[in-house]
Write a protein that holds these residues in place. Structure first.
Motif, PDB file in Angstrom:
ATOM      1  N   ARG A   1     -44.867 -81.178  28.040  1.00  0.00           N
ATOM      2  CA  ARG A   1     -45.663 -82.083  27.201  1.00  0.00           C
ATOM      3  C   ARG A   1     -45.296 -81.997  25.715  1.00  0.00           C
ATOM      4  O   ARG A   1     -45.908 -82.662  24.884  1.00  0.00           O
ATOM      5  CB  ARG A   1     -47.158 -81.772  27.364  1.00  0.00           C
ATOM      6  CG  ARG A   1     -47.724 -82.082  28.730  1.00  0.00           C
ATOM      7  CD  ARG A   1     -49.183 -82.496  28.612  1.00  0.00           C
ATOM      8  NE  ARG A   1     -49.340 -83.736  27.910  1.00  0.00           N
ATOM      9  CZ  ARG A   1     -50.456 -84.099  27.261  1.00  0.00           C
ATOM     10  NH1 ARG A   1     -51.482 -83.259  27.212  1.00  0.00           N
ATOM     11  NH2 ARG A   1     -50.527 -85.251  26.642  1.00  0.00           N
ATOM     12  N   TRP A   2     -44.302 -81.194  25.364  1.00  0.00           N
ATOM     13  CA  TRP A   2     -43.938 -80.988  23.960  1.00  0.00           C
ATOM     14  C   TRP A   2     -43.673 -82.303  23.239  1.00  0.00           C
ATOM     15  O   TRP A   2     -44.260 -82.591  22.191  1.00  0.00           O
ATOM     16  CB  TRP A   2     -42.729 -80.071  23.882  1.00  0.00           C
ATOM     17  CG  TRP A   2     -41.997 -80.072  22.568  1.00  0.00           C
ATOM     18  CD1 TRP A   2     -40.823 -80.699  22.286  1.00  0.00           C
ATOM     19  CD2 TRP A   2     -42.391 -79.409  21.361  1.00  0.00           C
ATOM     20  NE1 TRP A   2     -40.443 -80.477  20.985  1.00  0.00           N
ATOM     21  CE2 TRP A   2     -41.397 -79.685  20.391  1.00  0.00           C
ATOM     22  CE3 TRP A   2     -43.467 -78.623  20.999  1.00  0.00           C
ATOM     23  CZ2 TRP A   2     -41.460 -79.198  19.096  1.00  0.00           C
ATOM     24  CZ3 TRP A   2     -43.540 -78.131  19.706  1.00  0.00           C
ATOM     25  CH2 TRP A   2     -42.559 -78.417  18.779  1.00  0.00           C
ATOM     26  N   LYS A   3     -42.805 -83.111  23.782  1.00  0.00           N
ATOM     27  CA  LYS A   3     -42.422 -84.349  23.106  1.00  0.00           C
ATOM     28  C   LYS A   3     -43.615 -85.280  22.942  1.00  0.00           C
ATOM     29  O   LYS A   3     -43.830 -85.859  21.861  1.00  0.00           O
ATOM     30  CB  LYS A   3     -41.318 -85.050  23.891  1.00  0.00           C
ATOM     31  CG  LYS A   3     -40.779 -86.303  23.215  1.00  0.00           C
ATOM     32  CD  LYS A   3     -39.630 -86.900  24.011  1.00  0.00           C
ATOM     33  CE  LYS A   3     -39.096 -88.149  23.325  1.00  0.00           C
ATOM     34  NZ  LYS A   3     -37.967 -88.765  24.106  1.00  0.00           N
ATOM     35  N   GLN A   4     -44.407 -85.425  23.989  1.00  0.00           N
ATOM     36  CA  GLN A   4     -45.565 -86.306  23.943  1.00  0.00           C
ATOM     37  C   GLN A   4     -46.593 -85.821  22.920  1.00  0.00           C
ATOM     38  O   GLN A   4     -47.153 -86.614  22.159  1.00  0.00           O
ATOM     39  CB  GLN A   4     -46.210 -86.393  25.325  1.00  0.00           C
ATOM     40  CG  GLN A   4     -47.404 -87.321  25.394  1.00  0.00           C
ATOM     41  CD  GLN A   4     -48.046 -87.318  26.766  1.00  0.00           C
ATOM     42  OE1 GLN A   4     -47.585 -86.664  27.688  1.00  0.00           O
ATOM     43  NE2 GLN A   4     -49.133 -88.060  26.919  1.00  0.00           N
ATOM     44  N   LEU A   5     -46.816 -84.512  22.863  1.00  0.00           N
ATOM     45  CA  LEU A   5     -47.781 -83.965  21.912  1.00  0.00           C
ATOM     46  C   LEU A   5     -47.289 -84.104  20.474  1.00  0.00           C
ATOM     47  O   LEU A   5     -48.079 -84.353  19.556  1.00  0.00           O
ATOM     48  CB  LEU A   5     -48.062 -82.496  22.232  1.00  0.00           C
ATOM     49  CG  LEU A   5     -48.807 -82.233  23.546  1.00  0.00           C
ATOM     50  CD1 LEU A   5     -48.914 -80.737  23.800  1.00  0.00           C
ATOM     51  CD2 LEU A   5     -50.190 -82.874  23.518  1.00  0.00           C
ATOM     52  N   CYS A   6     -45.982 -83.929  20.269  1.00  0.00           N
ATOM     53  CA  CYS A   6     -45.420 -84.100  18.921  1.00  0.00           C
ATOM     54  C   CYS A   6     -45.583 -85.547  18.449  1.00  0.00           C
ATOM     55  O   CYS A   6     -45.867 -85.803  17.270  1.00  0.00           O
ATOM     56  CB  CYS A   6     -43.954 -83.702  18.904  1.00  0.00           C
ATOM     57  SG  CYS A   6     -43.679 -81.916  18.972  1.00  0.00           S
ATOM     58  N   GLU A   7     -45.392 -86.501  19.369  1.00  0.00           N
ATOM     59  CA  GLU A   7     -45.547 -87.908  19.003  1.00  0.00           C
ATOM     60  C   GLU A   7     -46.992 -88.221  18.621  1.00  0.00           C
ATOM     61  O   GLU A   7     -47.246 -89.064  17.753  1.00  0.00           O
ATOM     62  CB  GLU A   7     -45.109 -88.797  20.163  1.00  0.00           C
ATOM     63  CG  GLU A   7     -43.612 -88.755  20.428  1.00  0.00           C
ATOM     64  CD  GLU A   7     -43.220 -89.533  21.669  1.00  0.00           C
ATOM     65  OE1 GLU A   7     -44.150 -89.983  22.409  1.00  0.00           O
ATOM     66  OE2 GLU A   7     -42.019 -89.699  21.926  1.00  0.00           O
ATOM     67  N   GLU A   8     -47.928 -87.536  19.243  1.00  0.00           N
ATOM     68  CA  GLU A   8     -49.340 -87.828  18.998  1.00  0.00           C
ATOM     69  C   GLU A   8     -49.898 -87.073  17.808  1.00  0.00           C
ATOM     70  O   GLU A   8     -50.692 -87.621  17.031  1.00  0.00           O
ATOM     71  CB  GLU A   8     -50.158 -87.500  20.248  1.00  0.00           C
ATOM     72  CG  GLU A   8     -51.618 -87.912  20.150  1.00  0.00           C
ATOM     73  CD  GLU A   8     -52.312 -87.896  21.496  1.00  0.00           C
ATOM     74  OE1 GLU A   8     -53.541 -88.112  21.516  1.00  0.00           O
ATOM     75  OE2 GLU A   8     -51.630 -87.667  22.522  1.00  0.00           O
TER      76      GLU A   8
ATOM     77  N   SER B   1     -49.132 -82.550  37.372  1.00  0.00           N
ATOM     78  CA  SER B   1     -49.186 -83.956  36.957  1.00  0.00           C
ATOM     79  C   SER B   1     -48.167 -84.808  37.695  1.00  0.00           C
ATOM     80  O   SER B   1     -48.405 -85.986  37.968  1.00  0.00           O
ATOM     81  CB  SER B   1     -48.946 -84.066  35.445  1.00  0.00           C
ATOM     82  OG  SER B   1     -50.045 -83.549  34.736  1.00  0.00           O
TER      83      SER B   1
ATOM     84  N   GLU C   1     -55.210 -79.760  22.958  1.00  0.00           N
ATOM     85  CA  GLU C   1     -53.824 -80.184  22.791  1.00  0.00           C
ATOM     86  C   GLU C   1     -53.249 -79.729  21.453  1.00  0.00           C
ATOM     87  O   GLU C   1     -52.079 -79.339  21.373  1.00  0.00           O
ATOM     88  CB  GLU C   1     -53.741 -81.702  22.951  1.00  0.00           C
ATOM     89  CG  GLU C   1     -54.023 -82.141  24.389  1.00  0.00           C
ATOM     90  CD  GLU C   1     -53.960 -83.634  24.597  1.00  0.00           C
ATOM     91  OE1 GLU C   1     -53.883 -84.075  25.752  1.00  0.00           O
ATOM     92  OE2 GLU C   1     -53.984 -84.370  23.586  1.00  0.00           O
TER      93      GLU C   1
ATOM     94  N   PRO D   1     -52.809 -84.124  31.158  1.00  0.00           N
ATOM     95  CA  PRO D   1     -53.382 -85.168  30.290  1.00  0.00           C
ATOM     96  C   PRO D   1     -54.399 -86.073  30.968  1.00  0.00           C
ATOM     97  O   PRO D   1     -55.227 -86.671  30.289  1.00  0.00           O
ATOM     98  CB  PRO D   1     -52.147 -85.961  29.845  1.00  0.00           C
ATOM     99  CG  PRO D   1     -51.113 -85.701  30.892  1.00  0.00           C
ATOM    100  CD  PRO D   1     -51.349 -84.293  31.345  1.00  0.00           C
TER     101      PRO D   1
END
Length: 585
Positions: free
Chosen positions: A429-436, A340, A401, A382
């Motif tokens: 991508r951990w932080k982004q996935l947790c936010e979503e 990415s 995801e 993503p």
């Protein structure tokens, strides 16, 4: 012997070869030709005889070379027009045979001769647009290495409408020969030169075939199996300044650092070369600002960078949307995690048949399937729209995801707190996935110095709750579960009894469900053969899986509780069987 020289192209019994040595061989009488076969399995050695190195083959195959006598019967070469008439005039004459009046003399068909037949064949050749003259022993120069001017000058009037020409696997020795033919084909746009062996390419570095030559009009070129190095490829491409689509597969390319490619390129295929990292093609960023498709299939790519010092500065053109990394040597998720960043425009990826997907393991070391690999690849990228020719739907991305997030949570739960930073660094991508989707519940195992043979080590801490606690004051709810320590060796019969006694409920009324915190696939019927997601284009189909929490009903029996659970803790949901019949679960 004066007609033989290193680099001369020959053919005998249909087998093409290149002269690499002319002279004597120790222990053998007379003169010999050391040749390298186009088919490397045809020979017996690599240019060495009785410990003496007489020549070196361009191919790395150990049996590409042979020694032949100059008196060998050589196949007769053809000019371009001779090959054209041999293949197409004869075919066309055969196709139209039913329209001709057959004259028979003494029981035999008489062959038509004269100007009418010639005119008809000539008209047929003039209408040709796509011409394939591969493996017809074509060359533009005669045995004295002089141009066959009469032959070349007749090309424009004989076949002026050719747009697509295949001259692969012939006897050309220099690019000038090919240029002399292309100069006389004003509509030519597509050219294939596969498996030709041009001599002294580097020595032609200063030569130019001009901006208005036939080669300068080529929009698509194939230079496969030509044994080119990066420098040789660059020199050849100087005569193709406006090419947009290039294939240079099965050559000797290990890096593009010394290869300036035309800035007009929009697609490049580099299959079956010697690239070992994506950094080997980083020069594309400087010389190919319009590149959209990059094919690196069947190389030895196993990493992104040769060393970490280049990591922060490394990117490929943002215009690249389509990448093929199938059949490489990718063994970890690192390279996929970095795609990415390195390829910010990536939308279409093929990454099947890499070792990574045949040896996948979960955080608790359980084997995963290729379908798991499919989902985990989607979740890491993503902006990806297709994977291995299969379109990624919104539903698949959601499932992928959420599944990936649960896997990260499982890995964190099974590891000590101090390893959390290292684990999360491998999942960018951990932080982004947790936010979503929300951070998954972690039940990290507490470190202890308990003797594994002690009673404490054999106890399982069970958190017991019921979703119907609001309607039954005797049942614990999810916020305040009942904590029960049960020996792992207890049978499920005894587990029902222990929990029933603590809750004041008859064991036969209980339905116990173990919640693992992991997810499983369901509804795979829409994809026949989901285990083979890493397939080629013709086998790829749309994946239509659902994902749900993995649960295991603890049915009363003699099986020990410890066989259902990994680790020292378990989460058990209690349902009452009479409530289930009323539809309250």
């Amino acid at each position: 012997m004066s007609s033989f020289y290193p680099g001369k192209r020959l053919s005998t019994k249909g087998e093409r070869c290149t002269v690499r040595y002319v002279g004597e061989v120790k222990g053998k009488q007379g003169q010999w030709l050391g040749v390298e076969w186009d088919d490397p399995t045809r020979g017996k050695h690599s240019g060495t005889h009785d410990g003496v190195d007489y020549f070196r083959c361009r191919s790395s195959h150990p049996t590409a070379g042979s020694f032949l006598r100059p008196s060998t019967t050589w196949d007769q070469s053809r000019t371009f027009l001779e090959a054209l008439r041999t293949k197409y005039a004869a075919i066309q004459a055969g196709e139209n045979a039913s329209d001709q009046v057959v004259i028979r003399i003494s029981g035999k068909d008489a062959e038509e001769v004269g100007f009418e037949k010639i005119a008809r064949q000539q008209a047929q050749l003039q209408n040709l647009h796509i011409v394939v003259l591969d493996d017809l022993l074509v060359k533009a120069y005669d045995e004295q290495n002089t141009t066959l001017e009469d032959n070349l000058e007749k090309i424009p009037e004989t076949c002026p409408n050719i747009t697509d020409l295949d001259l692969g696997r012939n006897l050309f020795e220099t690019l000038s020969e090919i240029s002399d033919i292309c100069n006389r084909l004003p509509k030519l746009k597509f050219l294939r030169l596969d498996a030709n062996r041009l001599r002294h390419v580097v020595e032609q570095e200063g030569s130019s075939h001009g901006e208005n030559t036939g080669l300068a009009r080529i929009a698509s070129a194939s230079l496969d199996h030509m044994l080119c190095t990066g420098k040789e490829l660059e020199i050849l491409l100087r005569s193709l300044p406006n090419v947009k689509e290039l294939s240079a597969s099965s050559n000797q390319l290990g890096s593009l650092d010394d290869c300036n490619l035309p800035n007009s390129l929009t697609s490049i295929t580099l299959e079956d070369n010697n690239f070992s990292s994506l950094e080997d093609v980083q020069h594309l960023r400087e010389c190919c600002p319009q590149l959209r498709t990059l094919n690196l299939k069947n190389n030895q790519i196993s990493r992104t960078f040769k060393d970490t010092q280049h990591k922060n500065n490394f990117k490929l053109p943002e215009t690249i949307t389509d990448v093929d990394l199938a059949y490489n040597n990718i063994t970890s998720w690192n390279i996929i995690n970095e795609l990415s960043t390195i390829l910010p425009g990536l939308k279409h990826l093929r990454i099947a048949h890499n070792p990574l997907f045949s040896s996948l393991r979960s955080a608790d070391n359980k084997p995963l399937t290729s379908a798991d690999g499919y989902m985990l690849t989607i979740a890491r990228l993503p902006r990806l729209e297709t994977l291995n020719y299969s379109k990624i739907t919104d539903k698949e991305r959601l499932n992928s995801e959420s599944y990936y997030l649960s896997q990260i949570g499982r890995e964190l739960s099974l590891s000590p707190k101090e390893k959390e930073k290292d684990i999360l660094s491998s999942h960018p991508r951990w932080k982004q996935l947790c936010e979503e989707y929300g951070e998954p519940r972690l039940e990290r195992q507490a470190e202890s110095n308990i003797d594994p043979n002690s009673l404490a080590a054999r106890l399982l801490e069970c958190s017991v709750y019921s979703p119907t606690a609001a309607g039954n004051a005797n049942l614990p709810d999810e916020q305040s579960p009942l904590i029960v320590e049960i020996p792992k060796s207890c049978s499920i019969y005894k587990v029902h009894g222990i929990i029933g006694r603590r809750l004041g409920v008859e064991p036969l009324q209980l339905r116990l469900v173990l919640e693992t915190g992991e997810k499983d696939r369901m509804d795979m019927a829409t994809w026949n053969g989901v285990e083979e997601w890493d397939s080629d284009e013709e086998d790829a189909e749309e994946v239509g899986e659902e994902w749900k929490e993995r649960e295991e009903e603890l049915v009363a029996g003699t099986r020990p509780l410890g066989t259902f659970v990994d680790g020292p803790k378990a989460r058990i949901r209690v349902e009452l069987k009479d409530q289930k019949k009323e539809g309250i679960i």
